[in-house]
Write a protein that holds these residues in place. Structure first.
Motif, PDB file in Angstrom:
ATOM      1  N   ALA A 150     -24.979  26.165  97.887  1.00 53.31           N
ATOM      2  CA  ALA A 150     -25.113  25.465  99.173  1.00 53.31           C
ATOM      3  C   ALA A 150     -23.773  25.398  99.892  1.00 53.31           C
ATOM      4  CB  ALA A 150     -25.665  24.064  98.936  1.00 53.31           C
ATOM      5  N   ARG A 151     -22.705  25.152  99.154  1.00 57.96           N
ATOM      6  CA  ARG A 151     -21.370  25.069  99.752  1.00 57.96           C
ATOM      7  C   ARG A 151     -20.962  26.412 100.348  1.00 57.96           C
ATOM      8  NH1 ARG A 151     -17.105  21.467  98.921  1.00 57.96           N
ATOM      9  NH2 ARG A 151     -15.091  22.292  99.587  1.00 57.96           N
ATOM     10  N   LEU A 152     -21.235  27.476  99.617  1.00 59.10           N
ATOM     11  CA  LEU A 152     -20.877  28.810 100.094  1.00 59.10           C
ATOM     12  C   LEU A 152     -21.591  29.114 101.396  1.00 59.10           C
ATOM     13  CD1 LEU A 152     -19.449  31.536  99.539  1.00 59.10           C
ATOM     14  CD2 LEU A 152     -21.516  32.241  98.317  1.00 59.10           C
ATOM     15  N   GLU A 153     -22.870  28.744 101.478  1.00 60.01           N
ATOM     16  CA  GLU A 153     -23.623  29.046 102.693  1.00 60.01           C
ATOM     17  C   GLU A 153     -23.135  28.210 103.872  1.00 60.01           C
ATOM     18  OE1 GLU A 153     -28.300  29.099 103.825  1.00 60.01           O
ATOM     19  OE2 GLU A 153     -27.546  30.397 102.262  1.00 60.01           O
ATOM     20  N   VAL A 154     -22.793  26.943 103.624  1.00 60.22           N
ATOM     21  CA  VAL A 154     -22.300  26.080 104.697  1.00 60.22           C
ATOM     22  C   VAL A 154     -20.958  26.566 105.221  1.00 60.22           C
ATOM     23  CG1 VAL A 154     -21.404  23.775 105.220  1.00 60.22           C
ATOM     24  CG2 VAL A 154     -23.565  24.024 103.992  1.00 60.22           C
ATOM     25  N   GLU A 155     -20.071  26.954 104.303  1.00 60.79           N
ATOM     26  CA  GLU A 155     -18.704  27.283 104.690  1.00 60.79           C
ATOM     27  C   GLU A 155     -18.517  28.734 105.126  1.00 60.79           C
ATOM     28  OE1 GLU A 155     -16.327  26.232 101.341  1.00 60.79           O
ATOM     29  OE2 GLU A 155     -16.258  24.105 101.886  1.00 60.79           O
ATOM     30  N   VAL A 156     -19.336  29.625 104.586  1.00 58.47           N
ATOM     31  CA  VAL A 156     -19.063  31.053 104.813  1.00 58.47           C
ATOM     32  C   VAL A 156     -20.195  31.757 105.565  1.00 58.47           C
ATOM     33  CG1 VAL A 156     -18.505  33.248 103.712  1.00 58.47           C
ATOM     34  CG2 VAL A 156     -17.675  31.103 102.719  1.00 58.47           C
ATOM     35  N   LYS A 157     -21.389  31.659 105.038  1.00 61.62           N
ATOM     36  CA  LYS A 157     -22.477  32.504 105.537  1.00 61.62           C
ATOM     37  C   LYS A 157     -23.238  31.910 106.703  1.00 61.62           C
ATOM     38  CE  LYS A 157     -23.373  34.678 101.027  1.00 61.62           C
ATOM     39  NZ  LYS A 157     -24.403  34.928  99.997  1.00 61.62           N
ATOM     40  N   GLY A 158     -23.329  30.600 106.774  1.00 64.05           N
ATOM     41  CA  GLY A 158     -24.209  29.994 107.760  1.00 64.05           C
ATOM     42  C   GLY A 158     -25.628  29.964 107.234  1.00 64.05           C
ATOM     43  N   PRO A 159     -26.551  29.310 107.932  1.00 64.11           N
ATOM     44  CA  PRO A 159     -27.924  29.165 107.432  1.00 64.11           C
ATOM     45  C   PRO A 159     -28.684  30.491 107.401  1.00 64.11           C
ATOM     46  CG  PRO A 159     -27.746  28.354 109.681  1.00 64.11           C
ATOM     47  CD  PRO A 159     -26.348  28.668 109.237  1.00 64.11           C
ATOM     48  N   THR A 160     -29.066  30.921 106.209  1.00 64.52           N
ATOM     49  CA  THR A 160     -29.790  32.184 106.067  1.00 64.52           C
ATOM     50  C   THR A 160     -31.082  32.031 105.273  1.00 64.52           C
ATOM     51  OG1 THR A 160     -28.555  32.736 104.061  1.00 64.52           O
ATOM     52  CG2 THR A 160     -27.656  33.522 106.164  1.00 64.52           C
ATOM     53  N   ARG A 161     -31.301  30.902 104.628  1.00 62.65           N
ATOM     54  CA  ARG A 161     -32.467  30.748 103.760  1.00 62.65           C
ATOM     55  C   ARG A 161     -33.703  30.341 104.558  1.00 62.65           C
ATOM     56  NH1 ARG A 161     -32.049  26.897  99.380  1.00 62.65           N
ATOM     57  NH2 ARG A 161     -32.470  28.395  97.740  1.00 62.65           N
ATOM     58  N   SER A 162     -34.851  30.827 104.115  1.00 63.87           N
ATOM     59  CA  SER A 162     -36.095  30.446 104.785  1.00 63.87           C
ATOM     60  C   SER A 162     -36.455  28.994 104.478  1.00 63.87           C
ATOM     61  CB  SER A 162     -37.239  31.370 104.344  1.00 63.87           C
ATOM     62  OG  SER A 162     -37.422  31.302 102.938  1.00 63.87           O
ATOM     63  N   ARG A 163     -36.053  28.520 103.305  1.00 64.28           N
ATOM     64  CA  ARG A 163     -36.283  27.124 102.952  1.00 64.28           C
ATOM     65  C   ARG A 163     -34.935  26.425 102.863  1.00 64.28           C
ATOM     66  NH1 ARG A 163     -40.923  24.751  99.155  1.00 64.28           N
ATOM     67  NH2 ARG A 163     -40.462  22.545  99.410  1.00 64.28           N
ATOM     68  N   PRO A 164     -34.663  25.441 103.702  1.00 63.75           N
ATOM     69  CA  PRO A 164     -33.338  24.819 103.759  1.00 63.75           C
ATOM     70  C   PRO A 164     -32.917  24.199 102.425  1.00 63.75           C
ATOM     71  CG  PRO A 164     -34.663  24.185 105.650  1.00 63.75           C
ATOM     72  CD  PRO A 164     -35.577  24.891 104.699  1.00 63.75           C
ATOM     73  N   TRP A 165     -31.621  24.260 102.161  1.00 66.14           N
ATOM     74  CA  TRP A 165     -31.074  23.635 100.963  1.00 66.14           C
ATOM     75  C   TRP A 165     -31.442  22.157 100.911  1.00 66.14           C
ATOM     76  CZ3 TRP A 165     -28.567  26.516  97.270  1.00 66.14           C
ATOM     77  CH2 TRP A 165     -28.107  27.793  97.655  1.00 66.14           C
ATOM     78  N   LYS A 166     -31.412  21.493 102.063  1.00 63.82           N
ATOM     79  CA  LYS A 166     -31.635  20.047 102.071  1.00 63.82           C
ATOM     80  C   LYS A 166     -33.041  19.675 101.634  1.00 63.82           C
ATOM     81  CE  LYS A 166     -32.738  19.778 107.045  1.00 63.82           C
ATOM     82  NZ  LYS A 166     -32.330  19.149 108.328  1.00 63.82           N
ATOM     83  N   VAL A 167     -34.017  20.544 101.893  1.00 70.70           N
ATOM     84  CA  VAL A 167     -35.386  20.282 101.450  1.00 70.70           C
ATOM     85  C   VAL A 167     -35.459  20.310  99.930  1.00 70.70           C
ATOM     86  CG1 VAL A 167     -37.757  21.144 101.474  1.00 70.70           C
ATOM     87  CG2 VAL A 167     -36.394  21.167 103.577  1.00 70.70           C
ATOM     88  N   GLU A 168     -34.813  21.297  99.332  1.00 63.45           N
ATOM     89  CA  GLU A 168     -34.831  21.409  97.877  1.00 63.45           C
ATOM     90  C   GLU A 168     -34.014  20.293  97.235  1.00 63.45           C
ATOM     91  OE1 GLU A 168     -33.597  25.439  97.266  1.00 63.45           O
ATOM     92  OE2 GLU A 168     -35.607  26.221  97.657  1.00 63.45           O
ATOM     93  N   ALA A 169     -32.927  19.891  97.893  1.00 62.43           N
ATOM     94  CA  ALA A 169     -32.139  18.769  97.389  1.00 62.43           C
ATOM     95  C   ALA A 169     -32.977  17.493  97.376  1.00 62.43           C
ATOM     96  CB  ALA A 169     -30.888  18.578  98.249  1.00 62.43           C
ATOM     97  N   ALA A 170     -33.770  17.284  98.411  1.00 62.72           N
ATOM     98  CA  ALA A 170     -34.625  16.098  98.483  1.00 62.72           C
ATOM     99  C   ALA A 170     -35.676  16.121  97.362  1.00 62.72           C
ATOM    100  CB  ALA A 170     -35.305  16.029  99.848  1.00 62.72           C
ATOM    101  N   ARG A 171     -36.236  17.267  97.084  1.00 61.48           N
ATOM    102  CA  ARG A 171     -37.202  17.380  95.986  1.00 61.48           C
ATOM    103  C   ARG A 171     -36.554  17.030  94.654  1.00 61.48           C
ATOM    104  NH1 ARG A 171     -39.593  22.922  95.256  1.00 61.48           N
ATOM    105  NH2 ARG A 171     -40.970  21.794  93.832  1.00 61.48           N
TER     106      ARG A 171
END
Length: 460
Positions: free
Chosen positions: A354-375
């Motif tokens: 999640a950190r790598l995507e926030v800092e480097v890649k930007g949002p690329t996943r079809s299902r957001p990290w935050k949704v999975e974190a909440a689960r």
């Protein structure tokens, strides 16, 4: 596996015969899969279509003993299953026709699930889905009789069956359960479990069929417990078969030339196995099976796995592991602290991704990290409510802090969390006190051991 009883007779456990099958057996011969489209178009005439539409919408409440009602529903079920067998639909010269068949089923289920229709169409929904399962089994059996069964037919008919309990991307749990429950009432849940297991284990099978069968089983087990239990007999059997299949998968030798796509496909198939096992509520199953061990191996990235698991596999395994109830007479033999430690290994790597995507890649996943974190947070709350040890309490508090940052879109400090995990072990060495081989050792530790061994002086 697939018995040679009449289709209507084999659909239920214990040799029970569905009401629909009984009615058709007593009446005139029904449309056969051999009649092809021309014969079905005559049977599916305007009067039948109007009646089926009224039954779907609850305008005419369905009556199980009304021959016209059950025949209209059965013809509709055949229209969304038999076509997978007909060559005019599977031919490469007819692109898109198979997709249209699936879309027809989708449209039927949408009409049945409309809130305004559900007031009076519960029986129609149950009977229609019952017949979809019966006719899908018929298609699968018919295709297996061919010298060279067509994967396109086997995969698509299994996909249609699994669709009965599928969950929409935008659906919350309540919306999904309200939609699915009428389809699996009465004997339908057990019948669906039996059919999907048969499809999973069928001869001349392929991984496409297995994927959709496992996906359907996972969704079926995800339905919250009902009273009476809709899967009173089937739940244990489903998980036992999933664990057996997991062993088969892990013993599978992928060729050295396997591509990245082939390896990822294997992992996606294994993820569906994980989703099935993750729905089991206890770390014990019978006298010999230990569902939590398989989940801990995936979550902790155990080196015994033939391919290292993806994050989505580890997420599902971690959620299932956290929700397993460490209660009952055998509970002292299970170490939930050790299970929590394996979940921590996943969260460490999840936070790093999640950190790598926030800092480097930007949002690329079809299902957001935050949704999975909440689960994962919800699952950890269940773990803390069930397990009252000091380690679990401290672990959950520390881990939820990391996940809350991810949920807010903030880059969590995965390295700091990993250091905490390393310096705060559970104190347990095994997942089960009395089960040999229930240790978990990830590849990271193995590499560290190899480096230490390289530093040791050679024997004189």
């Amino acid at each position: 596996m697939f018995s040679r009883l009449p289709v209507a007779s084999r659909a239920l456990p214990g040799g029970l015969v569905l009401a629909l099958g009984t009615i058709f057996a007593a009446g005139a011969p029904a449309q056969s899969i051999e009649d092809r489209e021309e014969g079905f178009n005559k049977k599916n005439n305007k009067d039948v279509r109007v009646l089926r539409s009224n039954l779907f919408k609850g305008v005419d409440p369905a009556e199980p003993n009304n021959k016209a009602h059950v025949e209209a529903l059965d013809v509709g079920a055949k229209m969304v299953t038999y076509k997978y067998y007909w060559r005019e639909y599977t031919s490469p010269a007819a692109p898109g026709k198979l997709h249209n068949v699936f879309e027809d089923l989708e449209k039927d289920l949408v009409v049945l699930a409309a809130p305004k229709n559900r007031v009076n169409n519960a029986i129609a929904t149950r009977l229609f889905c019952q017949q979809v399962m019966i006719r899908a089994r018929e298609v699968f059996l018919k295709e297996l009789e061919e010298d060279k069964p067509r994967p396109i037919t086997l995969i698509n008919v299994t996909r249609a069956v699994a669709r009965l309990v599928d969950r929409g991307i935008a659906q919350n749990e309540k919306e999904w359960v309200d939609e699915v429950l009428p389809r699996i009432q009465g004997p339908n849940a057990e019948q669906l479990a039996t059919l999907l297991l048969d499809l999973l284990k069928a001869p001349k099978n392929n991984d496409g069929v297995r994927y959709h069968a496992l996906r359907g089983l996972a969704n079926l087990l995800a339905v919250p417990p009902q009273s009476p239990d809709l899967l009173k007999e089937g739940r244990d059997k489903v998980v036992l078969e999933a664990l057996a299949f997991a062993k088969t998968l892990n013993a599978r030798k992928l060729p050295a030339t396997a591509t990245h796509a082939e390896k990822e496909g294997f992992k996606v198939l294994r993820r569906e196995v994980v989703r099935v096992v993750a729905r089991y509520p206890s770390p014990f199953l019978g006298e010999k099976e230990h569902p939590a061990l398989f989940l801990a191996q995936i979550a902790g990235k155990d080196r015994s796995l033939n391919l290292p698991p993806r994050l989505d596999e580890r997420l599902e395994a971690s959620i299932g592991l956290a929700r397993m109830k460490a209660t009952g007479p055998r509970a002292p033999g299970y170490h939930p602290d050790f299970a929590a430690e394996q979940i921590g290994k996943f969260v460490r790597d999840f936070a790093a991704g999640a950190r790598l995507e926030v800092e480097v890649k930007g949002p690329t996943r079809s299902r957001p990290w935050k949704v999975e974190a909440a689960r994962m947070i919800d699952a950890l709350d269940a773990l803390r409510a069930d397990v009252k040890t000091k380690y679990v309490s401290e672990f959950v508090e520390k881990t939820k802090g990391v996940l809350r940052n991810i949920e807010r879109g903030v880059a969590a400090d995965a390295a700091e969390y990993g250091d905490w995990l390393s310096t705060n072990p559970s104190g347990q060495k095994k997942l089960y006190r009395d089960v040999e081989g229930s240790t978990i050792e990830d590849g990271k530790k193995e590499k560290e051991k190899e480096k230490e061994k390289e530093k040791e002086p050679a024997d004189s």
